[in-house]
Design a protein around this motif. Structure first.
Motif, PDB file in Angstrom:
ATOM      1  N   PHE A  49       0.827  -1.218   0.000  1.00 44.61           N
ATOM      2  CA  PHE A  49       0.000   0.000   0.000  1.00 44.61           C
ATOM      3  C   PHE A  49       0.861   1.268   0.000  1.00 44.61           C
ATOM      4  O   PHE A  49       0.352   2.358  -0.177  1.00 44.61           O
ATOM      5  CB  PHE A  49      -0.920  -0.025   1.220  1.00 44.61           C
ATOM      6  N   THR A  50       2.175   1.101   0.209  1.00 54.34           N
ATOM      7  CA  THR A  50       3.035   2.277   0.267  1.00 54.34           C
ATOM      8  C   THR A  50       3.675   2.554  -1.088  1.00 54.34           C
ATOM      9  O   THR A  50       3.945   1.640  -1.867  1.00 54.34           O
ATOM     10  CB  THR A  50       4.175   2.081   1.286  1.00 54.34           C
ATOM     11  N   ALA A  51       3.933   3.833  -1.334  1.00 56.19           N
ATOM     12  CA  ALA A  51       4.525   4.238  -2.611  1.00 56.19           C
ATOM     13  C   ALA A  51       5.923   3.652  -2.779  1.00 56.19           C
ATOM     14  O   ALA A  51       6.369   3.381  -3.892  1.00 56.19           O
ATOM     15  CB  ALA A  51       4.582   5.760  -2.684  1.00 56.19           C
ATOM     16  N   GLU A  52       6.589   3.426  -1.671  1.00 62.92           N
ATOM     17  CA  GLU A  52       7.976   2.965  -1.686  1.00 62.92           C
ATOM     18  C   GLU A  52       8.165   1.699  -2.531  1.00 62.92           C
ATOM     19  O   GLU A  52       9.181   1.541  -3.207  1.00 62.92           O
ATOM     20  CB  GLU A  52       8.366   2.681  -0.227  1.00 62.92           C
TER      21      GLU A  52
ATOM     22  N   GLU B 228       4.009   7.493   2.572  1.00 64.48           N
ATOM     23  CA  GLU B 228       3.277   7.856   1.347  1.00 64.48           C
ATOM     24  C   GLU B 228       2.524   6.637   0.903  1.00 64.48           C
ATOM     25  O   GLU B 228       3.127   5.588   0.656  1.00 64.48           O
ATOM     26  CB  GLU B 228       4.257   8.246   0.245  1.00 64.48           C
ATOM     27  N   LYS B 229       1.213   6.774   0.750  1.00 66.62           N
ATOM     28  CA  LYS B 229       0.434   5.577   0.475  1.00 66.62           C
ATOM     29  C   LYS B 229      -0.551   5.772  -0.673  1.00 66.62           C
ATOM     30  O   LYS B 229      -0.804   6.878  -1.113  1.00 66.62           O
ATOM     31  CB  LYS B 229      -0.311   5.090   1.721  1.00 66.62           C
ATOM     32  N   MET B 230      -1.126   4.670  -1.071  1.00 69.91           N
ATOM     33  CA  MET B 230      -2.060   4.656  -2.191  1.00 69.91           C
ATOM     34  C   MET B 230      -3.340   5.442  -1.887  1.00 69.91           C
ATOM     35  O   MET B 230      -3.919   6.064  -2.771  1.00 69.91           O
ATOM     36  CB  MET B 230      -2.407   3.199  -2.479  1.00 69.91           C
ATOM     37  N   GLY B 231      -3.803   5.344  -0.656  1.00 69.85           N
ATOM     38  CA  GLY B 231      -5.060   6.000  -0.294  1.00 69.85           C
ATOM     39  C   GLY B 231      -5.067   6.434   1.162  1.00 69.85           C
ATOM     40  O   GLY B 231      -4.009   6.546   1.776  1.00 69.85           O
ATOM     41  N   ILE B 232      -6.275   6.645   1.697  1.00 72.13           N
ATOM     42  CA  ILE B 232      -6.486   7.201   3.045  1.00 72.13           C
ATOM     43  C   ILE B 232      -5.439   8.264   3.380  1.00 72.13           C
ATOM     44  O   ILE B 232      -4.836   8.249   4.462  1.00 72.13           O
ATOM     45  CB  ILE B 232      -6.577   6.106   4.144  1.00 72.13           C
ATOM     46  N   HIS B 233      -5.282   9.203   2.445  1.00 73.54           N
ATOM     47  CA  HIS B 233      -4.268  10.246   2.625  1.00 73.54           C
ATOM     48  C   HIS B 233      -4.564  11.155   3.806  1.00 73.54           C
ATOM     49  O   HIS B 233      -3.652  11.745   4.369  1.00 73.54           O
ATOM     50  CB  HIS B 233      -4.173  11.109   1.360  1.00 73.54           C
ATOM     51  N   GLY B 234      -5.833  11.293   4.139  1.00 76.68           N
ATOM     52  CA  GLY B 234      -6.192  12.190   5.239  1.00 76.68           C
ATOM     53  C   GLY B 234      -5.826  11.632   6.599  1.00 76.68           C
ATOM     54  O   GLY B 234      -5.876  12.336   7.601  1.00 76.68           O
TER      55      GLY B 234
ATOM     56  N   ASP C   4      -8.728   4.195  -1.409  1.00 76.29           N
ATOM     57  CA  ASP C   4      -8.942   4.060   0.045  1.00 76.29           C
ATOM     58  C   ASP C   4      -9.272   2.611   0.402  1.00 76.29           C
ATOM     59  O   ASP C   4      -8.798   2.076   1.409  1.00 76.29           O
ATOM     60  CB  ASP C   4     -10.102   4.964   0.500  1.00 76.29           C
ATOM     61  N   ALA C   5     -10.100   1.979  -0.429  1.00 80.12           N
ATOM     62  CA  ALA C   5     -10.591   0.631  -0.099  1.00 80.12           C
ATOM     63  C   ALA C   5      -9.479  -0.414  -0.129  1.00 80.12           C
ATOM     64  O   ALA C   5      -9.570  -1.438   0.544  1.00 80.12           O
ATOM     65  CB  ALA C   5     -11.700   0.222  -1.074  1.00 80.12           C
ATOM     66  N   ARG C   6      -8.412  -0.159  -0.906  1.00 79.77           N
ATOM     67  CA  ARG C   6      -7.434  -1.231  -1.116  1.00 79.77           C
ATOM     68  C   ARG C   6      -6.744  -1.676   0.173  1.00 79.77           C
ATOM     69  O   ARG C   6      -6.352  -2.833   0.303  1.00 79.77           O
ATOM     70  CB  ARG C   6      -6.393  -0.806  -2.164  1.00 79.77           C
TER      71      ARG C   6
END
Lengths: 596, 596
Positions: free
Chosen positions: A421-424, B256-262, B433-435
């Motif tokens: 799930f991380t960009a890394e 840094e992630k794919m979703g749930i940025h908030g 977010d769902a992933r």
């Protein structure tokens, strides 16, 4: 950390051993494509993808494209350099017509290279990819003058290309298209309208951008029968064929999207831009569909190519990540834990990917070969059969390979656990990039309608009957032969279900068109599964022959084991598809629109 | 443009009509939860979600969180205000223990509210969500003093909470955990180590952050038997229980992630931070798992909640988007085209989502009710059965609802065509977010192992046998009764397949543990499908009774039609799962690790 390695051994397996492409070396242009030449091209191409394109993949995602105040578009750092290297290396010209400067190698070589380009950097690959598509449309429908003006520069990549179909209110339904074309009186037209989702619509990497634009000539019939195709260059070619005056067209905005950030997805505004008709008036869709069909194969290829990347990432991760112990006792007793590849459920996810990628690669290269045969084989009968297959398989490749490819990438992400799930770790980008493939060049649902509504019935069902006959012949030839037997049986059973579904469709689909619509996606998936069963049976046959010869190359055992996984875990989907198809339209149509 | 509407009618259907929660109003605290009260709470809560949380959903995604140079974390604009409104509205306290300031409403009310919070803004909802989980762990394992110090402030949301398990080298395999705890001699411990992926680990919205941290006390046994749980507050409470001295812990970075940025996903560095033991030495996992089990239900709920959002988005889109014509003739003859909801293949995607969301909502609320019964029912037998169900269903809810929920969101995106891939339409955020839900709180593969490796066999297989008996009783009671019959038959057949798979697992899984591992995910999915078949049969029964009474509320016809879609299109998966299970471990284990 993630890395990408060009899968050259599997390309050789498919081209030389499975398809034995050398049997066609009597075809014009193919004689030069000896195994050595193909090897050298793909090896060199693989290095380029690994060393130049792949390192820019994450950069492209992170930086994206930017629209500047002067209407120009900034591409990610390194893209312009890579584009120059790409064109100078001749990679845009592999399968182009030698008459216009192409190398004339078979399409299947271009496709194998295309896979590696997409695997390493899909967003980058779309720039030359769109150029290739636009060049093919001009090649198919342009005048000699147009071809001489545009093709040499597009085949070298000096100029790039785009395709402009969608408008804000119309995508699938092109009949509603509003962009208009008014004759200027000098043979050119003034094109006015707004197009959206134009990939590679504006960028500084090529000296000119050749837009192919669908528009309606003033007074044209309504609907799809009044649509014409125009070539609308960013810079009007001067008398020497060099970029001259700036045309009246602008990038009006860039789309913010889920993935493929490195590619500029543009709103294009045409404000009386000068364009020239390609092909006949009101018959633009016919030419555009030549391009679209090629593009659909290309999108199917993307689905497979990103699944290859995800597979590599997740195998590497599963080999390195130490966590827990095997259910049957430690496999890495000296380490703090076993690598997670020991776990059956992790292997399930890896084998699902492997079975998909290798089956899909065989299928796309086989189809690409049909494309070559259709164009170039000296015998009419072979050309016709290949043409039938291309027509039949195009929607299946586009839709099945992108749907299953996307699922495959998601499996790859899942193998990574939280890291995924991380960009890394890169794979979340692969998943975001992959999501578009189920949508563009006609959504997968549209492909399924194309299959059941047009491709099945065409030419009195000749394509599908020819395909069924080929499967039957394979089954008859190879029955009862030891280790091959389960593959033959699996193919025969799956094909029987597809045939049953086909009969159902013909009968019930004519009774009520909604039955065809309700069945379409499941039917396409059952068809795709059958194609995979055929490819895996053929791959098993080749591999068994090599094993019997005493080959110690590990690829043959690997093919057999992966193929057996496919039989055990993929084929059980066939009954599910058939049951859903036979459930008919009623369960889908009963609920009133207001009750959703 | 996308919007979210609280699905209050369906909540009422499930709580009042399907589960008839009023039958339990003799339970302590439940008497206050009259239908009117529940309605009022959910209506008010729904408004809050629609009007306050939902408008911040996209803002949160676009802005994300930022780590400042002083180690503080900036949350997206509007989040802090919304958090204040959220706590002042008492939304953190709904089902909290009244002894510590909670409102003591049943868990199922909290869960229904939790669904709406997640649907409207998952990243925001995780801040109070984690606090709730941490409070429950303290409630279960803390001393009276700890409870009095922390719970009132956590239940009001004045202080927030986190759970700290993962370290860079260990996630699933907590036995390898290295964070250490050294007694300070005053009853407290000095905690030192690095934790990663700590949701809501640092933010300015609450006055204090209560970290629950797993660590190993110096000299503790190796592996999972040497792990203890500590409460480690960001600010050490002073003698008045107010935030005092800053503790030695820092957010060392944001993921840094794919979703749930908030939501702030933090690296947390503990540098001799002061902490206090929660529960017994070396028995921290036991308490953490109380929290984890609740959290797993919460994650399953997230899978469902985001599918609800995606469903709403895609229904709105399919009603508004005019494109093409129905296969059976124009349905909107005065318009330029029909809305795409007329197409069977679009309905397939919408009904797939609807069948999932409504089945999942019924299942989660039914399970939440089991949680209430387990905690509070006066009869031991009822408590035991409810506890069995909670144990059995937790991995299924977590894994099935997130896997199918994610697929459901992806269907919703697909309905949007190209718009679905753009940020403008919101649904690509929902998918991103769902992933995570398939991964965190124990990956779905780990849930499947928990199910086949622990939950099946527990208490001499009592939970699953009780569950099977309940299904059998339902089938026996309702057989042969008109429109209900296909639902009863579908349930009976699916349950028979699950039972067959269970017998296979017991026999072959003991023979070779890899058989259990190889079957685990498919078995979990078959179990989830059976639970859905039960829920849909129960919903059909309730709906038919209302229709027979002459009700004209459209929900009952809608339930019947959606349920029939479920029977036709979902149940055919059962045979596929069973066939894959019975294929055993061999196809997964045959390939050498090096050959991948």
């Amino acid at each position: 950390m993630p890395s990408y390695r060009a899968p050259l051994r599997d390309h050789r397996f498919v081209l030389n051993e499975l398809l034995n492409v050398q049997q066609y070396n009597n075809i014009e242009g193919f004689s030069e494509a000896t195994p050595d030449i193909i090897d050298a091209v793909l090896e060199e191409g693989g290095k380029f993808c690994e060393n130049v394109l792949y390192p820019l993949n994450k950069v492209g995602d992170r930086q994206g494209c930017k629209l500047k105040s002067d209407g120009e578009v900034e591409v990610p750092e390194g893209f312009a350099d890579a584009y120059t290297q790409f064109t100078e290396g001749g990679w845009t010209a592999i399968s182009g017509d030698p008459k216009y400067g192409g190398q004339g190698l078979p399409e299947y070589v271009g496709l194998a290279m295309g896979e590696m380009i997409t695997s390493s950097n899909m967003a980058f690959g779309m720039y030359p990819g769109l150029t290739g598509g636009a060049a093919r449309a001009l090649h198919a429908g342009g005048t000699d003058e147009q071809k001489e003006l545009y093709l040499p520069k597009m085949i070298t990549g000096e100029w790039s290309g785009t395709m402009n179909l969608t408008e804000p209110h119309c995508g699938t339904d092109l009949g509603m298209l509003r962009t208009k074309a008014v004759p200027n009186g000098d043979g050119s037209y003034a094109i006015t309208g707004q197009k959206i989702w134009i990939s590679a619509g504006e960028h500084p990497m090529s000296k000119n951008i050749v837009h192919l634009v669908l528009a309606r000539i003033e007074g044209a019939p309504e609907g799809v029968k009044g649509i014409s195709l125009f070539v609308v260059p960013k810079f009007l070619p001067d008398e020497n064929g060099e970029p001259g005056e700036r045309n009246d067209l602008q990038c009006g905005g860039l789309e913010e999207k889920m993935g493929i950030h490195g590619n500029a997805t543009c709103v294009m505004n045409y404000d009386g831009a000068k364009g020239w008709l390609v092909g006949e008036e009101h018959k633009g869709l016919k030419i555009m569909f030549i391009m679209m069909n090629e593009a659909r194969l290309g999108v199917g290829l993307q689905g497979m190519a990103l699944a290859e990347t995800a597979y590599q990432y997740s195998v590497d991760f599963a080999r390195d990540r130490l966590q827990g112990r095997s259910l049957t006792g430690p496999k890495n007793p000296d380490g703090p834990a076993d690598p997670i590849i020991v776990h059956p459920d992790v292997r399930r996810m890896l084998l699902d990917q492997k079975a998909f990628v290798e089956g899909a690669r065989a299928l796309t290269l086989w189809t690409a070969l049909q494309g070559d045969l259709e164009q170039k084989h000296p015998e009419e009968e072979v050309r016709e059969k290949a043409g039938d297959y291309m027509a039949l398989l195009t929607p299946i490749i586009k839709s099945y390979l992108t749907e299953k490819g996307y699922e495959s990438v998601s499996q790859g992400l899942q193998v990574h656990g939280g890291s995924g799930f991380t960009a890394e770790w890169g794979i979340e980008q692969t998943l975001r990039d992959a999501r578009i493939t189920l949508i563009y060049e006609g959504t997968n649902g549209i492909q399924a309608l194309d299959l059941v509504g047009r491709k099945l019935a065409m030419k009195g069902m000749r394509p599908i009957n020819t395909f069924f006959a080929e499967l039957d012949a394979f089954v008859a030839e190879n029955q009862g032969s030891g280790d091959l037997e389960p593959f033959v049986k699996g193919l025969a059973e799956t094909k029987a279900k597809l045939q049953k579904a086909t009969s159902w469709l013909v009968e019930k689909g004519l009774e009520n068109f909604d039955n065809a619509g309700a069945a379409s996606s499941e039917y396409l998936n059952l068809f795709g599964l059958t194609c995979f069963a055929y490819m895996w049976a053929k791959m098993a046959k080749v591999s068994l022959a090599k094993l019997e010869e005493g080959s110690s190359d590990p690829i043959y055992e690997s093919k057999m084991k992966t193929g057996r996984y496919f039989l055990a875990r993929w084929l059980p989907q066939a009954d599910m598809h058939l049951a859903r198809i036979e459930a008919g339209a009623e369960p889908l149509m009963a609920l009133e629109a207001e009750a959703f």
